[in-house]
Design a protein around this motif. Structure first.
Motif, short mmCIF file in Angstrom:
data_model
loop_
_atom_site.label_atom_id
_atom_site.label_comp_id
_atom_site.label_asym_id
_atom_site.label_seq_id
_atom_site.Cartn_x
_atom_site.Cartn_y
_atom_site.Cartn_z
N ARG A 150 -11.24 -40.84 1.29
CA ARG A 150 -12.60 -40.45 1.65
C ARG A 150 -13.59 -41.60 1.41
NH1 ARG A 150 -13.59 -35.48 -1.62
NH2 ARG A 150 -11.71 -34.82 -0.56
N ASP A 151 -13.25 -42.48 0.49
CA ASP A 151 -14.17 -43.57 0.17
C ASP A 151 -13.66 -44.92 0.69
OD1 ASP A 151 -16.62 -42.80 -0.82
OD2 ASP A 151 -15.82 -42.30 -2.78
N VAL A 163 -22.84 -51.42 -11.52
CA VAL A 163 -22.15 -51.13 -10.25
C VAL A 163 -21.56 -49.71 -10.28
CG1 VAL A 163 -20.30 -51.83 -8.68
CG2 VAL A 163 -21.71 -53.57 -9.78
N ILE A 212 -10.80 -46.33 0.92
CA ILE A 212 -9.77 -47.05 0.18
C ILE A 212 -8.42 -46.54 0.69
CG2 ILE A 212 -8.67 -47.33 -2.08
CD1 ILE A 212 -11.65 -46.89 -3.20
N SER A 268 -22.13 -46.38 -7.64
CA SER A 268 -21.12 -45.47 -7.11
C SER A 268 -21.53 -44.02 -7.35
CB SER A 268 -19.76 -45.70 -7.80
OG SER A 268 -19.19 -46.91 -7.39
N LEU A 296 -21.52 -51.64 -1.66
CA LEU A 296 -20.20 -51.26 -2.19
C LEU A 296 -19.08 -51.46 -1.16
CD1 LEU A 296 -21.35 -48.04 -4.10
CD2 LEU A 296 -20.73 -50.24 -5.13
N LYS A 297 -19.38 -52.15 -0.06
CA LYS A 297 -18.37 -52.52 0.97
C LYS A 297 -17.65 -51.29 1.51
CE LYS A 297 -19.11 -56.44 -1.26
NZ LYS A 297 -20.29 -57.20 -0.87
N LYS A 298 -18.42 -50.29 1.89
CA LYS A 298 -17.82 -49.05 2.39
C LYS A 298 -17.64 -49.06 3.89
CE LYS A 298 -17.03 -47.21 -1.26
NZ LYS A 298 -15.59 -47.11 -1.52
N THR A 323 -10.66 -50.86 2.49
CA THR A 323 -10.03 -51.80 1.56
C THR A 323 -8.61 -51.33 1.28
OG1 THR A 323 -12.15 -52.29 0.52
CG2 THR A 323 -10.17 -52.87 -0.72
N ARG A 361 -24.41 -42.98 -5.16
CA ARG A 361 -23.95 -42.78 -3.79
C ARG A 361 -23.29 -41.40 -3.64
NH1 ARG A 361 -19.16 -43.75 -1.26
NH2 ARG A 361 -19.26 -44.03 0.99
#
Lengths: 204, 204
Positions: free
Chosen positions: A101-102, A6, A104, A10, A73-75, A79, A13
């Motif tokens: 930016r990601d 995983v 979060i 990242s 990755l649930k972007k 989150t 990406r």
């Protein structure tokens, strides 16, 4: 999937986002591997696990890859994460540009020091005793531990009791995954050891 | 050796130190792999590259492994490192307990903000314009960049010109290795993405 694969997603990406910004639209596994520091075979293997395929002549379409990785990755949704510890590290993480930016968002920071409390700040700093209530009220799944080592175990226990499901641990203590909680321990000294190895090896 | 295999050695060493403290004296590759999150085959492969061998009946002797890894990872002498950026992250890193414990000493921190300068502190904070002189005078090989993203490229160039050979980059900019400098880019969001993936996957 294991944690390391995983992490590689990242990394892929991030490389793809950069190439996309530079105007590229296709990429081969060997280029992507080189940029991400792995072999082309590793890239193809990681992608095939998720049913992503390229073609030998044209490679992968970068925009498609990013869209697929965003899903995995649930972007697509933000989150929300909390931090325990409003010291230097906690404050640095509160403003870390890579998070926002990601997708979060740091929702709140918690500390036991009453002088650090700041309920009205953009990112509020709240007393640690409110952490359980906050987690329940806001449906928080993930917490960052940025307290001194000596407080780490106590904070870990509080978070686990409060129903947290993922913990990013910045202390030098080691916590293990258990049935309820996934833990990533960050050891910043590993990155320096790595540099020391490679700089010592290189001829001056 | 590539960066990832050296990172695995750091991880093995940390696991072994912990087991050693707990009183264990031998370990098998499957246990070590499990603790470090890799396969037993990977452990044996990494060790064989460095001529470390165990035996099938007794496994590896932990103290021997630690001694060997200490050699490989240059743990027998203290490595002096500088930090550029005396903001929250720089200050957190200045006091990070994992560094000192692993034979890494922060010699000085550099900043452009005159109000942050503190020449007499245990770890002095000095004006950025003195960094080249300091690197030369103290034989510093490794620097940590902990400045805002917008200043990262300038600081990278200054460090490279000053003869730095390894850079740990905490900004969200990406720098690549070049002929003179080895770079490790730390992306803290990857660790969180990882947790998000695994907590989302787990049934509630």
């Amino acid at each position: 999937m294991n944690k390391k694969s995983v992490s590689r997603l990242s990394h892929y990406r991030k490389v793809l986002l950069r190439l996309n910004e530079l105007g590229f639209d296709r990429i081969f596994s060997d280029t992507l591997g080189e940029e991400a520091g792995v072999t082309a075979a590793q890239v193809r293997k990681d992608f095939s696990i998720f049913g992503i395929s390229g073609n030998k002549r044209g490679g992968y379409i970068i925009a498609d890859l990013i869209a697929r990785l965003d899903d995995i990755l649930k972007k697509r949704t933000v989150t929300r994460v909390i931090i325990v510890g409003a010291g230097n590290l906690g404050k640095a993480l509160m403003h870390y540009p890579g998070f926002r930016r990601d997708s979060i968002e740091i929702s709140a920071v918690f500390d036991i020091d009453p002088t650090k409390i700041s309920r009205k700040a953009d990112v509020p700093v709240l007393p640690l005793e409110e952490v359980g209530e906050f987690i329940a009220a806001h449906g928080i799944d993930i917490a960052i531990i940025a307290v001194p080592d000596v407080a780490a175990q106590r904070v870990f226990d509080i978070l686990q009791r409060a129903g947290i499901r993922g913990i990013l641990n910045f202390t030098t203590m080691t916590f293990k995954d258990n049935e309820d909680v996934v833990v990533n321990n960050v050891y910043l000294q590993f990155e320096l050891e790595n540099l020391i190895y490679f700089t010592a090896e290189k001829p001056a």
